[in-house]
Design a protein around this motif. Structure first.
Motif, PDB file in Angstrom:
ATOM      1  N   ILE A   1       0.829  -1.207   0.000  1.00  0.00           N
ATOM      2  CA  ILE A   1       0.000   0.000   0.000  1.00  0.00           C
ATOM      3  C   ILE A   1       0.864   1.259   0.000  1.00  0.00           C
ATOM      4  O   ILE A   1       0.685   2.160  -0.824  1.00  0.00           O
ATOM      5  N   VAL A   2       1.823   1.326   0.920  1.00  0.00           N
ATOM      6  CA  VAL A   2       2.628   2.550   1.010  1.00  0.00           C
ATOM      7  C   VAL A   2       3.567   2.686  -0.187  1.00  0.00           C
ATOM      8  O   VAL A   2       3.844   3.801  -0.646  1.00  0.00           O
ATOM      9  N   THR A   3       4.060   1.558  -0.696  1.00  0.00           N
ATOM     10  CA  THR A   3       4.920   1.614  -1.877  1.00  0.00           C
ATOM     11  C   THR A   3       4.158   2.178  -3.069  1.00  0.00           C
ATOM     12  O   THR A   3       4.675   3.033  -3.802  1.00  0.00           O
ATOM     13  N   GLN A   4       2.922   1.729  -3.265  1.00  0.00           N
ATOM     14  CA  GLN A   4       2.128   2.239  -4.384  1.00  0.00           C
ATOM     15  C   GLN A   4       1.802   3.717  -4.201  1.00  0.00           C
ATOM     16  O   GLN A   4       1.805   4.485  -5.179  1.00  0.00           O
ATOM     17  N   MET A   5       1.540   4.126  -2.980  1.00  0.00           N
ATOM     18  CA  MET A   5       1.282   5.549  -2.713  1.00  0.00           C
ATOM     19  C   MET A   5       2.513   6.386  -3.047  1.00  0.00           C
ATOM     20  O   MET A   5       2.406   7.476  -3.616  1.00  0.00           O
ATOM     21  N   PHE A   6       3.676   5.873  -2.709  1.00  0.00           N
ATOM     22  CA  PHE A   6       4.914   6.584  -3.015  1.00  0.00           C
ATOM     23  C   PHE A   6       5.121   6.679  -4.523  1.00  0.00           C
ATOM     24  O   PHE A   6       5.427   7.749  -5.057  1.00  0.00           O
ATOM     25  N   VAL A   7       4.921   5.572  -5.223  1.00  0.00           N
ATOM     26  CA  VAL A   7       5.071   5.563  -6.680  1.00  0.00           C
ATOM     27  C   VAL A   7       4.092   6.522  -7.336  1.00  0.00           C
ATOM     28  O   VAL A   7       4.426   7.220  -8.305  1.00  0.00           O
ATOM     29  N   ASP A   8       2.871   6.604  -6.791  1.00  0.00           N
ATOM     30  CA  ASP A   8       1.830   7.460  -7.363  1.00  0.00           C
ATOM     31  C   ASP A   8       1.954   8.918  -6.949  1.00  0.00           C
ATOM     32  O   ASP A   8       1.133   9.754  -7.367  1.00  0.00           O
ATOM     33  N   GLY A   9       2.939   9.257  -6.127  1.00  0.00           N
ATOM     34  CA  GLY A   9       3.115  10.637  -5.695  1.00  0.00           C
ATOM     35  C   GLY A   9       2.131  11.088  -4.636  1.00  0.00           C
ATOM     36  O   GLY A   9       1.959  12.290  -4.403  1.00  0.00           O
ATOM     37  N   LYS A  10       1.489  10.133  -3.954  1.00  0.00           N
ATOM     38  CA  LYS A  10       0.526  10.473  -2.921  1.00  0.00           C
ATOM     39  C   LYS A  10       1.176  10.622  -1.548  1.00  0.00           C
ATOM     40  O   LYS A  10       0.514  10.974  -0.575  1.00  0.00           O
ATOM     41  N   VAL A  11       2.457  10.304  -1.469  1.00  0.00           N
ATOM     42  CA  VAL A  11       3.246  10.525  -0.266  1.00  0.00           C
ATOM     43  C   VAL A  11       4.657  10.860  -0.724  1.00  0.00           C
ATOM     44  O   VAL A  11       5.150  10.302  -1.711  1.00  0.00           O
ATOM     45  N   ALA A  12       5.297  11.817  -0.046  1.00  0.00           N
ATOM     46  CA  ALA A  12       6.580  12.330  -0.534  1.00  0.00           C
ATOM     47  C   ALA A  12       7.790  11.569  -0.024  1.00  0.00           C
ATOM     48  O   ALA A  12       8.808  11.494  -0.718  1.00  0.00           O
ATOM     49  N   MET A  13       7.699  11.012   1.181  1.00  0.00           N
ATOM     50  CA  MET A  13       8.841  10.318   1.786  1.00  0.00           C
ATOM     51  C   MET A  13       8.350   9.043   2.441  1.00  0.00           C
ATOM     52  O   MET A  13       7.233   8.997   2.968  1.00  0.00           O
ATOM     53  N   MET A  14       9.199   8.044   2.440  1.00  0.00           N
ATOM     54  CA  MET A  14       8.793   6.731   2.955  1.00  0.00           C
ATOM     55  C   MET A  14       9.971   6.035   3.611  1.00  0.00           C
ATOM     56  O   MET A  14      11.054   5.964   3.035  1.00  0.00           O
ATOM     57  N   PHE A  15       9.740   5.530   4.831  1.00  0.00           N
ATOM     58  CA  PHE A  15      10.663   4.564   5.400  1.00  0.00           C
ATOM     59  C   PHE A  15      10.382   3.230   4.722  1.00  0.00           C
ATOM     60  O   PHE A  15       9.230   2.780   4.678  1.00  0.00           O
ATOM     61  N   GLY A  16      11.407   2.578   4.191  1.00  0.00           N
ATOM     62  CA  GLY A  16      11.216   1.296   3.547  1.00  0.00           C
ATOM     63  C   GLY A  16      12.533   0.559   3.443  1.00  0.00           C
ATOM     64  O   GLY A  16      13.596   1.080   3.789  1.00  0.00           O
ATOM     65  N   SER A  17      12.470  -0.641   2.929  1.00  0.00           N
ATOM     66  CA  SER A  17      13.655  -1.493   2.844  1.00  0.00           C
ATOM     67  C   SER A  17      14.588  -1.060   1.727  1.00  0.00           C
ATOM     68  O   SER A  17      14.146  -0.588   0.669  1.00  0.00           O
ATOM     69  N   THR A  18      15.880  -1.250   1.942  1.00  0.00           N
ATOM     70  CA  THR A  18      16.841  -1.090   0.859  1.00  0.00           C
ATOM     71  C   THR A  18      16.590  -2.109  -0.245  1.00  0.00           C
ATOM     72  O   THR A  18      16.951  -1.881  -1.404  1.00  0.00           O
ATOM     73  N   GLY A  19      15.948  -3.225   0.110  1.00  0.00           N
ATOM     74  CA  GLY A  19      15.673  -4.269  -0.870  1.00  0.00           C
ATOM     75  C   GLY A  19      14.648  -3.882  -1.916  1.00  0.00           C
ATOM     76  O   GLY A  19      14.428  -4.634  -2.870  1.00  0.00           O
ATOM     77  N   SER A  20      14.007  -2.720  -1.775  1.00  0.00           N
ATOM     78  CA  SER A  20      13.024  -2.279  -2.762  1.00  0.00           C
ATOM     79  C   SER A  20      13.571  -1.195  -3.688  1.00  0.00           C
ATOM     80  O   SER A  20      12.850  -0.695  -4.552  1.00  0.00           O
ATOM     81  N   ILE A  21      14.842  -0.837  -3.533  1.00  0.00           N
ATOM     82  CA  ILE A  21      15.410   0.239  -4.345  1.00  0.00           C
ATOM     83  C   ILE A  21      15.334  -0.093  -5.833  1.00  0.00           C
ATOM     84  O   ILE A  21      14.957   0.754  -6.651  1.00  0.00           O
ATOM     85  N   GLY A  22      15.690  -1.317  -6.186  1.00  0.00           N
ATOM     86  CA  GLY A  22      15.696  -1.695  -7.592  1.00  0.00           C
ATOM     87  C   GLY A  22      14.326  -1.586  -8.229  1.00  0.00           C
ATOM     88  O   GLY A  22      14.168  -1.002  -9.306  1.00  0.00           O
ATOM     89  N   SER A  23      13.299  -2.125  -7.566  1.00  0.00           N
ATOM     90  CA  SER A  23      11.955  -2.095  -8.137  1.00  0.00           C
ATOM     91  C   SER A  23      11.390  -0.678  -8.151  1.00  0.00           C
ATOM     92  O   SER A  23      10.680  -0.298  -9.092  1.00  0.00           O
ATOM     93  N   LEU A  24      11.700   0.132  -7.144  1.00  0.00           N
ATOM     94  CA  LEU A  24      11.219   1.509  -7.131  1.00  0.00           C
ATOM     95  C   LEU A  24      11.847   2.329  -8.247  1.00  0.00           C
ATOM     96  O   LEU A  24      11.170   3.128  -8.910  1.00  0.00           O
ATOM     97  N   ALA A  25      13.134   2.146  -8.476  1.00  0.00           N
ATOM     98  CA  ALA A  25      13.822   2.893  -9.531  1.00  0.00           C
ATOM     99  C   ALA A  25      13.174   2.637 -10.886  1.00  0.00           C
ATOM    100  O   ALA A  25      13.097   3.538 -11.735  1.00  0.00           O
ATOM    101  N   ASP A  26      12.691   1.419 -11.090  1.00  0.00           N
ATOM    102  CA  ASP A  26      12.049   1.067 -12.360  1.00  0.00           C
ATOM    103  C   ASP A  26      10.618   1.584 -12.451  1.00  0.00           C
ATOM    104  O   ASP A  26      10.085   1.739 -13.552  1.00  0.00           O
ATOM    105  N   ALA A  27       9.986   1.843 -11.291  1.00  0.00           N
ATOM    106  CA  ALA A  27       8.547   2.139 -11.279  1.00  0.00           C
ATOM    107  C   ALA A  27       8.211   3.628 -11.265  1.00  0.00           C
ATOM    108  O   ALA A  27       7.148   4.021 -11.735  1.00  0.00           O
ATOM    109  N   VAL A  28       9.084   4.469 -10.709  1.00  0.00           N
ATOM    110  CA  VAL A  28       8.724   5.875 -10.516  1.00  0.00           C
ATOM    111  C   VAL A  28       9.036   6.706 -11.759  1.00  0.00           C
ATOM    112  O   VAL A  28       9.885   6.328 -12.580  1.00  0.00           O
ATOM    113  N   ASP A  29       8.348   7.852 -11.868  1.00  0.00           N
ATOM    114  CA  ASP A  29       8.623   8.780 -12.972  1.00  0.00           C
ATOM    115  C   ASP A  29       9.008  10.159 -12.451  1.00  0.00           C
ATOM    116  O   ASP A  29       8.752  11.186 -13.087  1.00  0.00           O
ATOM    117  N   PHE A  30       9.614  10.185 -11.258  1.00  0.00           N
ATOM    118  CA  PHE A  30      10.091  11.432 -10.663  1.00  0.00           C
ATOM    119  C   PHE A  30      11.528  11.259 -10.212  1.00  0.00           C
ATOM    120  O   PHE A  30      12.091  10.157 -10.316  1.00  0.00           O
TER     121      PHE A  30
END
Length: 450
Positions: A284-313
């Motif tokens: 839920i929070v990852t999708q909110m971050f990707v969608d720009g509905k939240v500006a900052m997120m505590f999360g795992s370093t293990g999600s850096i790769g997938s986030l880099a591919d998913a975001v457009d900011f």
């Protein structure tokens, strides 16, 4: 020992039933995001796979390997297993997804008790001690000595859950720390700097809130429902989860726990913090971050790769903000050999190949965003080039200098359940913080005294 292991099994099975939501959050926060895909070398079996039998001369040895990876990370693990199988004519590794970290622990205990355990298993780092204490994990020291591998070859900060009772029983694999993920585009629009302290985090998070009348349409900050992040903040306030002799918690009487949760509730009440529902909180929070509905997120370093591919900011990572000090717990999982394995030499060949061969876990680490766990891996051209291209990943590694684990105890799984209850009471039901933490302290002391 059997009685002790049976007791732990019963307790953990109960926790798994009662704290299923927390189990899901734990797994997601460490980089798992969706259902795993099937592969010729990977199954989704719900029932324990039988341990491999000793092969006859000239036959291929089969190594059963259990893991808890889903989504893209499961695909990366499938590829790792395929690389091993393609390069080893005499060994076949069969990888089996066993659910969340907590699900896998329960299934593994049941399999050990029934004599159907796998040869090799991924173990979330906080559970290693429980299995080590029950003497069901193989001591890897003799294998390492024969192979010329030393514990000094591994990344400092990631070996805290490897050695128990003078035995080296697990090695790092998909390891992570919590980190600050930032939508820098949103911060730049407001002329805000990336926060490095709690005070700065509160100011920036509040400044980024957008409301439509009384409805928050963009939050400043979020984190998944998990024990990981409050534990990090307890350490940043110079507290510890357990006290020095593991007889009580280390953040009760000194006011650290009240400080941490009061800070979070203040952010939540202003609309700056979105605290998600327990079920599927990581997604839920990852999708909110990707969608720009939240500006900052505590999360795992293990999600850096997938986030880099998913975001457009403009996406960047940063150290978790400090209170009195920088501090962050480690997370993710290690890999261990079960002492009941009938194919120990083949199992060690797989573990050693993952840990030390350039074609082993290195491509998995580079794809996933998990932390490089050997010094040679860190020094490799592949990692150095990756860090130059994607500095977000180096931030995660650099933060390891502040790694700390203060929730180490064989009773952690049961204490964790009680801590989840305290978090729920405070963050969801707005119960009184001091009295809630006092109740948790008494429960933790009762468990630790057993």
């Amino acid at each position: 020992m059997k009685n002790k292991f049976t007791l732990i099994l019963m307790v953990t099975m109960l926790i798994s039933i009662l704290a299923g939501c927390g189990s899901s959050a734990n797994n997601t926060n460490n980089g798992a995001a969706a259902n795993t895909t099937n592969d010729s070398s990977t199954t989704n079996a719900a029932d324990p796979a039988p341990a491999a039998e000793t092969p006859a001369s000239g036959e291929k040895a089969t190594v059963q390997f259990w893991h808890s990876l889903t989504g893209k990370n499961a695909e990366y693990m499938d590829a790792l297993i395929k690389r091993f199988n393609d390069s080893h004519e005499d060994i076949e590794v069969v990888g089996t997804f066993q659910g969340s970290y907590d699900d896998e622990v329960t299934k593994l205990q049941q399999a050990i008790a029934s004599g159907t355990a796998p040869d090799v298993s991924m173990l979330e780092r906080a559970y290693v001690q429980m299995f080590a204490d029950s003497d069901v994990l193989e001591d890897l020291n003799p294998y390492m000595e024969t192979s010329g591998v030393s514990k000094d070859d591994f990344t400092e900060g990631l070996m805290g859950h490897s050695i128990f009772n003078d035995k080296l029983v697990s090695l790092p694999l998909n390891r992570s720390t919590p980190i600050l993920h930032v939508n820098k585009t949103l911060l730049d629009e407001k002329g805000l700097a990336i926060p490095t302290t709690w005070d700065e985090l509160k100011k920036v998070a509040n400044a980024l809130v957008v409301k439509d009348k009384d409805q928050v349409t963009r939050y400043g900050f979020t984190m998944p429902y998990d024990t990981w992040y409050p534990i990090a903040m307890i350490s940043q306030a110079e507290g510890t989860f357990f006290n020095a002799d593991n007889t009580s918690i280390g953040f009760g009487d000194n006011g650290v726990g009240v400080k941490v949760f009061s800070y979070l509730k203040d952010l939540q009440s202003s609309g700056a913090l979105y605290y998600p529902p327990a079920q599927d909180s990581g997604n839920i929070v990852t999708q909110m971050f990707v969608d720009g509905k939240v500006a900052m997120m505590f999360g795992s370093t293990g999600s850096i790769g997938s986030l880099a591919d998913a975001v457009d900011f403009d996406y960047v990572t940063a150290f978790l903000p400090q209170d009195k000090v920088f501090a962050n717990p480690t997370g993710g999982a290690n890999v261990a050999m079960l002492s009941g394995s009938k194919n120990k030499e083949a199992a060690w060949e797989f573990i050693n190949w993952m840990e030390t061969d350039p074609q082993g876990a290195l491509p998995f680490i580079m794809s996933s965003g998990y932390l490089p766990f050997t010094k040679k891996m860190v020094e490799s051209k592949e990692i150095q080039d990756l860090w130059a291209k994607e500095p977000n990943r180096k931030v995660a590694y650099d933060q390891l200098q502040y790694a700390t684990d203060t929730n180490k105890d064989v009773a952690w799984p049961e204490v964790m359940h009680e801590f989840f209850s305290a978090i729920e009471a405070i963050m969801y039901d707005s119960k009184d913080i001091p009295s809630t933490l006092d109740t948790f302290k008494k429960e933790a002391e009762r468990i630790l005294a057993e």
